[in-house]
Design a protein around this motif. Sequence first.
Motif, PDB file in Angstrom:
ATOM      1  N   GLY A   3      -4.169  26.600 -18.443  1.00 53.76           N
ATOM      2  CA  GLY A   3      -3.002  26.269 -19.244  1.00 53.76           C
ATOM      3  C   GLY A   3      -2.954  26.986 -20.567  1.00 53.76           C
ATOM      4  N   ASN A  44      -7.955  21.790 -26.940  1.00 53.37           N
ATOM      5  CA  ASN A  44      -7.857  21.405 -25.528  1.00 53.37           C
ATOM      6  C   ASN A  44      -8.564  20.072 -25.319  1.00 53.37           C
ATOM      7  OD1 ASN A  44      -7.131  22.226 -22.707  1.00 53.37           O
ATOM      8  ND2 ASN A  44      -9.331  21.975 -22.429  1.00 53.37           N
ATOM      9  N   LYS A 153      11.139  25.144 -22.222  1.00 61.15           N
ATOM     10  CA  LYS A 153      10.350  24.461 -21.203  1.00 61.15           C
ATOM     11  C   LYS A 153      10.090  25.427 -20.052  1.00 61.15           C
ATOM     12  CE  LYS A 153      12.490  20.028 -22.335  1.00 61.15           C
ATOM     13  NZ  LYS A 153      13.276  18.874 -21.822  1.00 61.15           N
ATOM     14  N   THR A 155       8.107  25.879 -16.271  1.00 63.90           N
ATOM     15  CA  THR A 155       7.389  25.352 -15.113  1.00 63.90           C
ATOM     16  C   THR A 155       6.984  26.510 -14.225  1.00 63.90           C
ATOM     17  OG1 THR A 155       9.481  25.016 -13.928  1.00 63.90           O
ATOM     18  CG2 THR A 155       8.583  23.136 -15.141  1.00 63.90           C
ATOM     19  N   ASP A 159       1.376  25.968 -10.641  1.00 64.76           N
ATOM     20  CA  ASP A 159       0.752  24.815 -11.306  1.00 64.76           C
ATOM     21  C   ASP A 159       1.720  23.635 -11.188  1.00 64.76           C
ATOM     22  OD1 ASP A 159      -0.591  23.013 -12.831  1.00 64.76           O
ATOM     23  OD2 ASP A 159      -0.506  24.158 -14.699  1.00 64.76           O
ATOM     24  N   GLY A 162       1.527  20.839 -13.844  1.00 70.79           N
ATOM     25  CA  GLY A 162       1.571  21.184 -15.253  1.00 70.79           C
ATOM     26  C   GLY A 162       2.949  21.575 -15.736  1.00 70.79           C
ATOM     27  N   TYR A 164       4.869  23.351 -19.519  1.00 70.25           N
ATOM     28  CA  TYR A 164       4.665  23.976 -20.816  1.00 70.25           C
ATOM     29  C   TYR A 164       5.918  23.820 -21.669  1.00 70.25           C
ATOM     30  CZ  TYR A 164       1.161  26.665 -18.117  1.00 70.25           C
ATOM     31  OH  TYR A 164       0.125  27.051 -17.291  1.00 70.25           O
ATOM     32  N   TYR A 181       0.759  22.504 -23.496  1.00 70.70           N
ATOM     33  CA  TYR A 181       0.610  22.376 -22.038  1.00 70.70           C
ATOM     34  C   TYR A 181       0.132  20.969 -21.717  1.00 70.70           C
ATOM     35  CZ  TYR A 181      -1.510  22.717 -17.406  1.00 70.70           C
ATOM     36  OH  TYR A 181      -1.855  22.502 -16.094  1.00 70.70           O
ATOM     37  N   LYS A 182       0.792  20.331 -20.759  1.00 69.39           N
ATOM     38  CA  LYS A 182       0.363  19.036 -20.255  1.00 69.39           C
ATOM     39  C   LYS A 182       0.232  19.139 -18.750  1.00 69.39           C
ATOM     40  CE  LYS A 182       2.567  16.235 -23.867  1.00 69.39           C
ATOM     41  NZ  LYS A 182       3.518  15.133 -24.152  1.00 69.39           N
ATOM     42  N   THR A 191      -3.189  20.701 -23.982  1.00 68.40           N
ATOM     43  CA  THR A 191      -3.597  21.893 -24.716  1.00 68.40           C
ATOM     44  C   THR A 191      -2.505  22.269 -25.702  1.00 68.40           C
ATOM     45  OG1 THR A 191      -4.816  22.695 -22.782  1.00 68.40           O
ATOM     46  CG2 THR A 191      -4.367  24.286 -24.532  1.00 68.40           C
TER      47      THR A 191
END
Length: 220
Positions: A3, A44, A153, A155, A159, A162, A164, A181-182, A191
Motif C-alpha cells: 500500500g 504504517n 480516490k 481503487t 488489491d 484496499g 487509497y 491507504y486502508k 498507511t
Amino acid sequence: MSGLALTGCGGGDGGVAQKSAADLLDEANARMEKLSSLTIKITNTVGDDHVTWEMTTDLKSRCKVRNTYSRSGTLEQIRIGETDYVRPDTKYLEAWSGNQLGAARPNVWAKVPVARSKPGDGLSQCTRPFETFGTATKGEATRVGGREALGLKVTDPADKDGAYVFYVATDGEPHLLKAVYKGGEGGKQLTTTLFGDFDEPLDIRPPASAEVLDMSDVTD
C-alpha cells in the motif's frame, strides 16, 4: 509495506474542474518526478504494530532515512553515491540479527558499499516511483499542510480489500501532499504518507569520521 505505491496526482488553479482524475494523476506524476528534493514521511499501522519511515532525498543518489519499528528498534541510513552509512540501535540488532548486519555495532555508524544492499536488509533506495495505477475518481476538496487540495480516490483490482485517497495540491504547483491507504487482510492496515520540503536545499553529509566503523572490507 504494502500500500505504499507513490502515485503522484494534482492540478493547479487552471482547469482542475475540467480535468479528469486520471489526468490529474498523470500531471502530478510528471511534476513529482522532476523534483530536485523532497521529504517523505510514512506511518504504517497493522493492529498494534507500528512502523514509521522518513526519508529526505534528491531522488537520485543522496538521501537520509530513519526507520522506527515499534517492536524492533530503529535503523538510520545515509546514502551518498555508492556508500551507505548505517546505524542500528541495540533493539534493532537484536531483532534483525539475521539481516546480514555482520560486524555492525549498536549506535555506531557502519560504512558499507551500496552494492551490498539487498532486499529485506532494511535499507532504502534514494529513488522513488511515481506511477499511476488503478481507477481514480474525484473526492472532496480540503486543506493539507496549509495548502488547498483535492482528494482522489483510487481503487485497484489487484488489491480488492484496499482503497487509497491521494490528496493533491490545487494551488501552485501540482504536488502530491498526502496519501492514505486502508486495507490489508481484514482491513487492519492503515498507511499515511506525507510529502513536503519540495525542491528545498539538501544538507546530506557523511557522519564525522571518528563516529564511523569502516566495514567496506568486511565480508558476511
